[in-house]
Design an enzyme around this catalytic site. Sequence first.
Site, PDB file in Angstrom:
ATOM      1  CG  ASP A   1      -1.571  -1.043   0.757  1.00 39.63           C
ATOM      2  OD1 ASP A   1      -2.761  -1.630   0.032  1.00 39.63           O
ATOM      3  OD2 ASP A   1      -2.501  -1.511   2.320  1.00 39.63           O
TER       4      ASP A   1
ATOM      5  CE  LYS B   1      -3.637  -6.894   0.384  1.00 38.30           C
ATOM      6  NZ  LYS B   1      -4.842  -5.302  -0.110  1.00 38.30           N
TER       7      LYS B   1
ATOM      8  CG  ASP C   1      -6.871  -6.568  -2.548  1.00 40.12           C
ATOM      9  OD1 ASP C   1      -8.455  -7.138  -2.687  1.00 40.12           O
ATOM     10  OD2 ASP C   1      -6.791  -6.170  -1.741  1.00 40.12           O
ATOM     11  CG  LEU C   2      -6.587  -5.537  -9.535  1.00 39.48           C
ATOM     12  CD1 LEU C   2      -7.057  -5.352 -11.090  1.00 39.48           C
ATOM     13  CD2 LEU C   2      -6.379  -3.788  -8.306  1.00 39.48           C
ATOM     14  CE  LYS C   3     -11.308  -5.660  -1.078  1.00 43.37           C
ATOM     15  NZ  LYS C   3     -10.167  -5.074  -1.192  1.00 43.37           N
TER      16      LYS C   3
ATOM     17  CG  HIS D   1     -19.724  -5.722  -7.529  1.00 43.91           C
ATOM     18  ND1 HIS D   1     -20.550  -5.623  -6.601  1.00 43.91           N
ATOM     19  CD2 HIS D   1     -20.825  -6.762  -7.940  1.00 43.91           C
ATOM     20  CE1 HIS D   1     -21.198  -6.207  -5.918  1.00 43.91           C
ATOM     21  NE2 HIS D   1     -21.918  -6.263  -7.177  1.00 43.91           N
ATOM     22  CG  ASP D   2     -19.515  -3.981 -14.134  1.00 45.53           C
ATOM     23  OD1 ASP D   2     -20.387  -4.463 -15.277  1.00 45.53           O
ATOM     24  OD2 ASP D   2     -18.745  -3.605 -14.263  1.00 45.53           O
TER      25      ASP D   2
ATOM     26  N   PRO E   1     -21.437 -10.513 -15.399  1.00 45.36           N
ATOM     27  CG  PRO E   1     -22.458 -11.959 -14.816  1.00 45.36           C
ATOM     28  CD  PRO E   1     -22.857 -11.204 -15.619  1.00 45.36           C
ATOM     29  CG  ASN E   2     -19.320 -10.657 -21.800  1.00 47.00           C
ATOM     30  OD1 ASN E   2     -18.379 -11.042 -21.681  1.00 47.00           O
ATOM     31  ND2 ASN E   2     -19.415  -9.400 -22.335  1.00 47.00           N
TER      32      ASN E   2
ATOM     33  CB  THR F   1     -13.901  -6.153   8.038  1.00 43.68           C
ATOM     34  OG1 THR F   1     -13.100  -5.525   7.684  1.00 43.68           O
ATOM     35  CG2 THR F   1     -14.234  -7.580   8.157  1.00 43.68           C
TER      36      THR F   1
ATOM     37  NE  ARG G   1      -2.741  -3.820  12.993  1.00 40.16           N
ATOM     38  CZ  ARG G   1      -2.681  -3.633  11.643  1.00 40.16           C
ATOM     39  NH1 ARG G   1      -2.392  -4.545  10.810  1.00 40.16           N
ATOM     40  NH2 ARG G   1      -2.844  -2.630  10.464  1.00 40.16           N
TER      41      ARG G   1
ATOM     42  N   GLY H   1       0.229  -5.260   6.089  1.00 40.18           N
ATOM     43  CA  GLY H   1       0.939  -3.925   5.462  1.00 40.18           C
ATOM     44  C   GLY H   1       1.380  -3.225   6.230  1.00 40.18           C
ATOM     45  NE  ARG H   2      -2.215   0.348   8.439  1.00 42.69           N
ATOM     46  CZ  ARG H   2      -3.974   0.459   8.534  1.00 42.69           C
ATOM     47  NH1 ARG H   2      -3.957   1.855   8.653  1.00 42.69           N
ATOM     48  NH2 ARG H   2      -4.518  -0.533   7.804  1.00 42.69           N
TER      49      ARG H   2
HETATM   50  O1  C5P Z   1      -1.796  -2.389   6.812  1.00 45.48           O
HETATM   51  P1  C5P Z   1      -2.641  -3.331   7.074  1.00 45.48           P
HETATM   52  O2  C5P Z   1      -2.000  -4.753   7.714  1.00 45.48           O
HETATM   53  O3  C5P Z   1      -4.051  -2.499   8.218  1.00 45.48           O
HETATM   54  O4  C5P Z   1      -3.133  -3.668   5.874  1.00 45.48           O
HETATM   55  C1  C5P Z   1      -3.787  -4.517   5.455  1.00 45.48           C
HETATM   56  C2  C5P Z   1      -4.281  -5.248   3.735  1.00 45.48           C
HETATM   57  O5  C5P Z   1      -4.996  -5.934   3.865  1.00 45.48           O
HETATM   58  C3  C5P Z   1      -3.998  -3.218   3.696  1.00 45.48           C
HETATM   59  O6  C5P Z   1      -4.451  -3.327   1.803  1.00 45.48           O
HETATM   60  C4  C5P Z   1      -6.232  -3.605   2.873  1.00 45.48           C
HETATM   61  O7  C5P Z   1      -6.619  -2.673   2.182  1.00 45.48           O
HETATM   62  C5  C5P Z   1      -6.999  -5.362   3.302  1.00 45.48           C
HETATM   63  N1  C5P Z   1      -7.952  -5.258   3.734  1.00 45.48           N
HETATM   64  C6  C5P Z   1      -7.671  -5.118   5.211  1.00 45.48           C
HETATM   65  N2  C5P Z   1      -9.500  -5.660   5.295  1.00 45.48           N
HETATM   66  C7  C5P Z   1     -10.217  -6.252   4.802  1.00 45.48           C
HETATM   67  C8  C5P Z   1      -9.779  -6.423   3.544  1.00 45.48           C
HETATM   68  C9  C5P Z   1      -8.865  -6.108   2.418  1.00 45.48           C
HETATM   69  O8  C5P Z   1      -7.170  -4.617   5.931  1.00 45.48           O
HETATM   70  N3  C5P Z   1     -11.515  -6.060   5.548  1.00 45.48           N
END
Ligand code: C5P
Length: 225
Positions: free
Chosen positions: A11, A33, A60-62, A64-65, A67-68, A116, A177, A206-207
């Site tokens: 990210d 990712k 991770d482009l999620k 949603h559209d 089917p075609n 979430t 975490r 990520g972070r």
């Molecule tokens: O920085 P962090 O560890 O929170 O990053 C988590 C990654 O997972 C981010 O790219 C975030 O968009 C993704 N993500 C999330 N919760 C979700 C789905 C995806 O944190 N429910």
Amino acid sequence: MKTGQIILALDVDTAEEALLWAKRLKGRVGTFKVGLQLYLRHGHEVLHGLASLGVPVFLDLKFHDIPNTVAQAVAATAVWRPRFLTLHASGGREMMEAAAGKASAETCLLGVTVLTSLSEENVREIGWQEGSAASVGRLSSLAKSAGLGGLVCSPHEAKTERVRWGNQGEIVTPGVRPPGSAKGDQSRVMTPEEAILAGASRIVLGRPVLQAREPEAVLDGILGA
Ligand code: C5P
């Protein structure tokens, strides 16, 4: 934990930064990712770079559209040979089946059920009157029967989803975490070890890594756990 179970969320805003991270951490991370932020700015450059490094990619482009459109989008990603690709299960059975029909053999399609970030009130406001837990269950079953390879979910759902998907399904959990690190905007977190014990096959970080003073040490701590 094994290296292959760790997914690092790149990210960041620039291709240079993303590729520096990948070069630096590829011995300690299984999959990198690429999300919308990076993809929309420098997608091709980053994906070329990651391919040259020979590291697996989670796109991770999620989607949603209709089917075609989704099937064609999945086909368009084939050139990058992503190891994982996400789509919203709420796009429905036909959309997911069409996507599964176009995914290459090396790509695992992962369903996103209920984001979430949505509160119980938000979920009902959308029209999912049964609430979030039941909606996750229903969408997850639909994703499984439509031929997806697994799910992205909160570590708190990992146990239930592992039972639903059995041994074969990929259960990928962000919202983890390492002990002692800041939660940021993630509200209900588990440690990486707890998530794997609950049934996750892989965790997304990520972070806690990108913002750490010693990213290698954070990963080594997780790998040693
Ligand atoms: O920085 P962090 O560890 O929170 O990053 C988590 C990654 O997972 C981010 O790219 C975030 O968009 C993704 N993500 C999330 N919760 C979700 C789905 C995806 O944190 N429910």
